[in-house]
Design an enzyme around this catalytic site. Structure first.
Site, mmCIF file in Angstrom:
data_model
loop_
_atom_site.group_PDB
_atom_site.id
_atom_site.type_symbol
_atom_site.label_atom_id
_atom_site.label_comp_id
_atom_site.label_asym_id
_atom_site.label_seq_id
_atom_site.Cartn_x
_atom_site.Cartn_y
_atom_site.Cartn_z
ATOM 1 C CE LYS A 11 37.238 46.743 44.997
ATOM 2 N NZ LYS A 11 36.662 45.959 43.872
ATOM 3 C CE1 TYR A 51 41.879 43.719 42.644
ATOM 4 C CE2 TYR A 51 42.866 45.891 42.660
ATOM 5 C CZ TYR A 51 41.905 45.014 43.109
ATOM 6 O OH TYR A 51 40.971 45.422 44.021
ATOM 7 C CG PHE A 59 38.487 42.463 34.359
ATOM 8 C CD1 PHE A 59 39.173 42.611 35.554
ATOM 9 C CD2 PHE A 59 38.098 41.187 33.971
ATOM 10 C CE1 PHE A 59 39.477 41.514 36.354
ATOM 11 C CE2 PHE A 59 38.392 40.084 34.759
ATOM 12 C CZ PHE A 59 39.091 40.252 35.957
ATOM 13 N NE ARG A 87 35.603 35.584 49.251
ATOM 14 C CZ ARG A 87 36.006 36.295 48.202
ATOM 15 N NH1 ARG A 87 36.832 37.308 48.369
ATOM 16 N NH2 ARG A 87 35.594 35.993 46.983
ATOM 17 C CB THR A 93 32.077 40.155 42.369
ATOM 18 O OG1 THR A 93 32.973 39.403 43.193
ATOM 19 C CG2 THR A 93 32.861 41.207 41.620
ATOM 20 N NE ARG A 104 32.060 43.388 46.521
ATOM 21 C CZ ARG A 104 32.877 42.366 46.593
ATOM 22 N NH1 ARG A 104 32.406 41.126 46.590
ATOM 23 N NH2 ARG A 104 34.177 42.565 46.660
ATOM 24 C CG ASN A 114 33.103 45.384 43.719
ATOM 25 O OD1 ASN A 114 34.014 46.030 44.223
ATOM 26 N ND2 ASN A 114 33.280 44.164 43.248
ATOM 27 C CG HIS A 117 39.832 43.246 47.686
ATOM 28 N ND1 HIS A 117 39.838 42.264 46.731
ATOM 29 C CD2 HIS A 117 40.807 42.924 48.579
ATOM 30 C CE1 HIS A 117 40.795 41.379 47.033
ATOM 31 N NE2 HIS A 117 41.392 41.768 48.146
ATOM 32 C CD GLU A 128 44.482 40.396 48.861
ATOM 33 O OE1 GLU A 128 44.110 40.147 47.697
ATOM 34 O OE2 GLU A 128 43.694 40.392 49.839
#
Length: 140
Positions: A11, A51, A59, A87, A93, A104, A114, A117, A128
C-alpha cells in the site's frame, strides 16, 4: 498440497517509506514466489471497484482515499497454500493485534495504513489478480 496463487498490494504507506524490498524479502523468506509485480498509481475507479465489497461501510471513502494517495505495488504470489501463508506473513489487520515478526506488526502505521493487502480466498484472489494483471504478465 497444491500450488496456488494469491494477490498482494503493498500500500501507499509502505511504498512512501521505501518498504517494498523489505516486505518482498519477508514474502520470499516465507517460501512464496513473486511471479508478477508492478508499481501503479491506483485510480479512484480502480480502488472503488477493488473495495466494492465495503461500499456501504463507514470507512469506504477513507479506504479509497488511502489507496489512491500514492503508488502501490501489486503482486501475484505463488506457493503451496499461498493464501493462508501470505495472510500469516501479513498478520492481523490491526497492527496492535498482529503477531511479532509480521509485516503489519513491523511496518503498519495504523489499521487504515497497514502496509499490505492479501486475498482472503481463492475466488477473491482470482478476481483481484484479473483486475490488475493479464495472463502474459504472470510468469511462474
Amino acid at each position: 498440497m497444491a500450488i496456488e496463487r494469491t494477490f498482494s498490494i503493498l500500500k501507499p504507506d509502505a511504498t512512501r517509506r521505501n518498504l517494498s524490498g523489505a516486505i518482498n524479502a519477508m514474502i520470499e523468506a516465507a517460501g512464496l514466489r513473486i511471479v508478477a509485480q508492478k508499481r501503479v498509481l491506483m485510480t479512484r475507479p480502480q480502488a472503488e471497484t477493488f473495495y466494492a465489497v465495503h461500499k456501504d461501510r463507514p470507512f469506504f471513502a477513507e479506504l479509497v482515499a488511502t489507496m489512491t494517495a500514492g503508488p502501490v505495488v501489486v503482486q501475484v504470489l505463488e506457493g503451496e497454500d499461498a493464501i493462508r501463508r501470505y495472510r500469516e506473513v501479513l498478520g492481523a489487520t490491526d497492527p496492535a493485534k498482529a503477531d511479532p515478526g509480521t509485516v503489519r506488526k513491523k511496518f503498519a502505521l495504523s489499521i487504515s495504513e497497514n502496509s499490505a493487502h492479501g486475498s482472503d480466498s481463492p475466488e477473491t484472489a482470482a478476481i483481484e489478480i484479473e483486475q490488475f494483471f493479464s495472463g502474459n504478465e504472470i510468469v511462474g
